[in-house]
Design a protein around this motif. Structure first.
Motif, PDB file in Angstrom:
ATOM      1  N   VAL A 224       0.800  -1.484  -0.498  1.00 19.52           N
ATOM      2  CA  VAL A 224      -0.313   0.476   0.332  1.00 19.52           C
ATOM      3  C   VAL A 224       1.084   1.275   0.275  1.00 19.52           C
ATOM      4  N   ASP A 225       0.260   2.162  -0.344  1.00 16.46           N
ATOM      5  CA  ASP A 225       1.065   3.687  -0.930  1.00 16.46           C
ATOM      6  C   ASP A 225       1.221   4.042   0.791  1.00 16.46           C
ATOM      7  N   ALA A 226       2.378   5.282   0.326  1.00 19.27           N
ATOM      8  CA  ALA A 226       2.832   5.757   2.250  1.00 19.27           C
ATOM      9  C   ALA A 226       1.479   6.290   3.575  1.00 19.27           C
ATOM     10  N   ASP A 227       0.639   7.108   2.346  1.00 21.51           N
ATOM     11  CA  ASP A 227       0.027   7.801   2.992  1.00 21.51           C
ATOM     12  C   ASP A 227      -1.393   6.601   3.246  1.00 21.51           C
ATOM     13  N   THR A 228      -1.317   5.841   2.676  1.00 21.17           N
ATOM     14  CA  THR A 228      -2.597   4.796   3.082  1.00 21.17           C
ATOM     15  C   THR A 228      -2.112   4.192   3.806  1.00 21.17           C
ATOM     16  N   GLY A 229      -0.832   3.358   3.758  1.00 24.23           N
ATOM     17  CA  GLY A 229      -0.234   3.086   4.945  1.00 24.23           C
ATOM     18  C   GLY A 229      -0.213   3.081   6.678  1.00 24.23           C
ATOM     19  N   PHE A 230       0.543   4.912   6.367  1.00 22.92           N
ATOM     20  CA  PHE A 230       0.644   5.821   7.833  1.00 22.92           C
ATOM     21  C   PHE A 230      -0.789   6.358   8.469  1.00 22.92           C
ATOM     22  N   ASP A 231      -1.887   5.544   7.329  1.00 23.80           N
ATOM     23  CA  ASP A 231      -2.829   6.677   8.608  1.00 23.80           C
ATOM     24  C   ASP A 231      -3.736   5.041   8.990  1.00 23.80           C
ATOM     25  N   ARG A 232      -3.127   3.846   7.991  1.00 23.52           N
ATOM     26  CA  ARG A 232      -3.670   2.690   8.671  1.00 23.52           C
ATOM     27  C   ARG A 232      -3.093   2.795   9.805  1.00 23.52           C
ATOM     28  N   ILE A 233      -1.787   3.126   9.934  1.00 24.08           N
ATOM     29  CA  ILE A 233      -0.851   2.866  11.698  1.00 24.08           C
ATOM     30  C   ILE A 233      -1.098   3.347  12.942  1.00 24.08           C
ATOM     31  N   ALA A 234      -1.680   5.024  12.407  1.00 23.63           N
ATOM     32  CA  ALA A 234      -2.377   5.621  13.277  1.00 23.63           C
ATOM     33  C   ALA A 234      -3.301   4.942  13.860  1.00 23.63           C
ATOM     34  N   ARG A 235      -4.356   4.814  13.088  1.00 20.86           N
ATOM     35  CA  ARG A 235      -5.630   4.973  13.588  1.00 20.86           C
ATOM     36  C   ARG A 235      -5.377   3.385  14.834  1.00 20.86           C
ATOM     37  N   HIS A 236      -4.635   1.926  14.492  1.00 18.64           N
ATOM     38  CA  HIS A 236      -4.725   0.959  14.416  1.00 18.64           C
ATOM     39  C   HIS A 236      -3.597   1.278  15.633  1.00 18.64           C
ATOM     40  N   ALA A 237      -2.964   1.877  15.742  1.00 24.73           N
ATOM     41  CA  ALA A 237      -2.239   2.745  17.344  1.00 24.73           C
ATOM     42  C   ALA A 237      -3.596   3.419  18.369  1.00 24.73           C
ATOM     43  N   GLN A 238      -3.755   3.948  18.214  1.00 19.69           N
ATOM     44  CA  GLN A 238      -4.995   5.248  18.286  1.00 19.69           C
ATOM     45  C   GLN A 238      -5.831   3.639  19.525  1.00 19.69           C
ATOM     46  N   GLU A 239      -6.419   3.077  18.468  1.00 19.45           N
ATOM     47  CA  GLU A 239      -7.729   1.980  19.159  1.00 19.45           C
ATOM     48  C   GLU A 239      -6.782   1.275  20.355  1.00 19.45           C
ATOM     49  N   LEU A 240      -5.171   1.232  19.675  1.00 17.72           N
ATOM     50  CA  LEU A 240      -4.305  -0.077  21.227  1.00 17.72           C
ATOM     51  C   LEU A 240      -4.084   1.254  22.622  1.00 17.72           C
ATOM     52  N   GLY A 241      -4.920   2.333  22.147  1.00 22.50           N
ATOM     53  CA  GLY A 241      -4.140   3.121  23.393  1.00 22.50           C
ATOM     54  C   GLY A 241      -2.769   4.603  23.445  1.00 22.50           C
ATOM     55  N   TYR A 242      -2.125   4.124  22.144  1.00 27.48           N
ATOM     56  CA  TYR A 242      -1.085   5.448  22.475  1.00 27.48           C
ATOM     57  C   TYR A 242      -1.780   6.254  21.937  1.00 27.48           C
ATOM     58  N   THR A 243      -0.870   7.350  21.936  1.00 28.82           N
ATOM     59  CA  THR A 243      -1.358   9.070  21.746  1.00 28.82           C
ATOM     60  C   THR A 243      -0.457   9.549  21.011  1.00 28.82           C
ATOM     61  N   ALA A 244      -0.074   8.492  20.269  1.00 27.94           N
ATOM     62  CA  ALA A 244       1.712   8.992  19.533  1.00 27.94           C
ATOM     63  C   ALA A 244       2.495   7.692  19.350  1.00 27.94           C
ATOM     64  N   VAL A 245       3.312   7.389  17.996  1.00 26.75           N
ATOM     65  CA  VAL A 245       4.041   6.121  17.401  1.00 26.75           C
ATOM     66  C   VAL A 245       5.199   7.430  17.088  1.00 26.75           C
ATOM     67  N   ALA A 246       6.537   7.169  17.419  1.00 30.71           N
ATOM     68  CA  ALA A 246       7.782   7.645  17.124  1.00 30.71           C
ATOM     69  C   ALA A 246       8.800   6.497  16.339  1.00 30.71           C
ATOM     70  N   TRP A 247       9.123   6.916  15.647  1.00 35.57           N
ATOM     71  CA  TRP A 247      10.241   6.358  14.801  1.00 35.57           C
ATOM     72  C   TRP A 247      11.323   6.195  14.808  1.00 35.57           C
ATOM     73  N   VAL A 248      12.154   5.342  15.533  1.00 34.69           N
ATOM     74  CA  VAL A 248      13.326   6.108  16.100  1.00 34.69           C
ATOM     75  C   VAL A 248      14.378   4.955  14.283  1.00 34.69           C
ATOM     76  N   ILE A 249      15.517   5.959  13.246  1.00 36.31           N
ATOM     77  CA  ILE A 249      15.783   5.539  12.066  1.00 36.31           C
ATOM     78  C   ILE A 249      17.159   5.314  11.878  1.00 36.31           C
ATOM     79  N   ASP A 250      17.457   4.394  11.733  1.00 35.13           N
ATOM     80  CA  ASP A 250      19.329   3.857  11.787  1.00 35.13           C
ATOM     81  C   ASP A 250      19.415   4.093  10.212  1.00 35.13           C
ATOM     82  N   GLU A 251      20.597   3.830   9.729  1.00 37.34           N
ATOM     83  CA  GLU A 251      21.358   3.629   8.187  1.00 37.34           C
ATOM     84  C   GLU A 251      20.292   3.695   7.582  1.00 37.34           C
TER      85      GLU A 251
END
Length: 305
Positions: A224-251
Motif C-alpha cells: 500500500v502507498d505511504a499515505d494509506t499505510g501511515f493513516d492505517r498505522i495511526a488508526r491502529h495505534a490509537q485503537e491500542l491506546g497509544y497517543t503517538a508513534v515514534a519512529w527511530v530510524i538508523d542507517e
C-alpha cells in the motif's frame, strides 16, 4: 599494580562490540544506556529538541528531526536512549546518565504520552515504506493484531475465481504455464507456501498474466502507498491506546545513497509523508533519523520538522 589492572577491558575487540544498534538485544541496550553520557554541548540541544517535540505532539502535529554526527559519535546510542525515554522505560533513568533524570523532570510530556516506539535499521531493506510497515508490526505488543500492508491475497482470490470458470485450478495453472506466466504449476504451489517475498513475486507474475502484460506489475507495487499505510498505522495505534508513534530510524542515509535517482526520489518523498504538515492523522508521528556526516563535515544539513 599495573595500569591495565584499573581498566575494564572488553572480552572481544570485534568492531560490532563497539557499535550500538537501535534494534539491539536487551543486554546490549542496557549497556548502551549505562555508557551514554549527556555532554555539556549535547544537553541544551537535547533539551531544545524535547521542548519542540513535546509541543507538537501535545498539539497532535507530526514532527521530525535529523540526528547528525560522524561515525562513532554516538548517534545510535542517542536514538537508543531517546527511544527508551519515549517508552517511559524506568531503566533509562535507573541506568543512564543523571542528566536524563533532569530532562524527564523538565519535559513531563514524556511520561504523559503513551508512545509506541518503532525501531528500524535500514541496511538490507527493500524499501522505506515496506521496512516501516514491518517494523511497526514487530513493535506492537504481544497479542495485538498485526496489520496487512500488501495486496497479494486479492490477486490470489482473482486466480481462484478464474479457476472456477476454467475447469479448476490445475487446468488454469497449466494454461498460465503454457502462456509463460509461470514456469510450472508446481512453482505456483511452492511460491504460495513461501515467505512474503515469494508470495509477492508470484502475485506480481499472476497479475501481469491476467492483464496480458499491459501493466508491468512488480512485487513492490503490491505494498500500500505511504499515505494509506501511515493513516492505517495511526488508526491502529490509537485503537491500542497509544497517543503517538515514534519512529527511530538508523542507517537511512547510507542505505538511500546506493539507490538510482528515481528510487532515491521516491524514498525521500515517502520519508516526507511521515511528517505531513498538510493533513492531520488521528495521532501524531515523531520521526528521528540518524545522519552520518562525512569526515570533512560537508554533509548537507537539513531539518525534517
Amino acid at each position: 599494580m599495573r595500569i591495565h589492572d584499573f581498566l575494564e577491558q572488553p572480552e572481544s575487540t570485534d568492531q560490532d562490540n563497539f557499535i550500538a544498534k537501535v534494534d539491539d538485544t536487551t543486554d546490549r541496550v542496557r549497556r548502551s544506556l549505562r555508557d551514554f553520557v549527556v555532554g555539556e554541548k549535547v544537553f541544551p540541544r537535547l533539551d531544545d529538541m524535547l521542548t519542540a517535540v513535546g509541543a507538537r505532539l501535545d498539539d497532535n502535529r507530526d514532527v521530525g528531526r535529523f540526528i547528525y554526527g560522524s561515525f562513532g559519535s554516538g548517534k545510535s546510542h542517542l536514538l537508543t536512549v531517546l527511544g527508551k525515554m519515549l517508552e517511559r522505560d524506568a531503566a533509562v533513568y535507573d541506568l543512564g546518565h543523571a542528566a536524563l533524570r533532569r530532562l524527564r523532570a523538565t519535559h513531563t510530556w514524556l511520561d504523559r504520552h503513551r508512545t509506541l516506539v518503532v525501531r528500524l535499521n535500514m541496511m538490507g531493506k527493500r524499501s522505506l515504506t515496506s521496512a516501516l510497515y514491518e517494523a511497526f508490526n514487530a513493535a506492537l505488543p504481544e497479542g495485538a493484531e498485526r496489520l496487512v500492508f500488501t495486496d497479494e491475497e486479492r490477486i490470489f482470490k482473482l486466480i481462484e475465481s478464474d479457476a472456477r470458470r476454467h475447469g479448476g485450478l490445475d487446468t488454469l495453472l497449466e494454461q498460465i504455464t503454457k502462456d509463460g506466466g509461470i514456469p510450472s504449476p508446481a512453482f505456483y504451489h511452492e511460491m504460495r507456501r513461501g515467505n512474503l517475498d515469494a508470495r509477492l513475486s508470484l502475485a506480481a507474475e499472476l497479475d501481469r498474466w491476467r492483464n496480458h502484460g499491459e501493466q508491468n506489475t512488480r512485487p513492490e507495487d503490491l505494498w500500500v502507498d505511504a499515505d494509506t499505510g501511515f493513516d492505517r498505522i495511526a488508526r491502529h495505534a490509537q485503537e491500542l491506546g497509544y497517543t503517538a508513534v515514534a519512529w527511530v530510524i538508523d542507517e537511512l542515509v547510507i542505505w538511500i545513497r546506493e539507490k538510482d535517482r528515481a528510487t532515491y526520489v521516491k524514498q525521500v518523498n515517502d520519508l516526507s509523508a511521515m511528517v505531513d504538515h498538510n493533513r492531520a492523522r488521528v495521532l501524531p508521528f515523531f520521526v528521528a533519523v540518524a545522519v552520518q556526516m562525512d569526515s570533512d563535515g560537508d554533509e548537507e544539513r537539513q531539518d525534517a520538522g
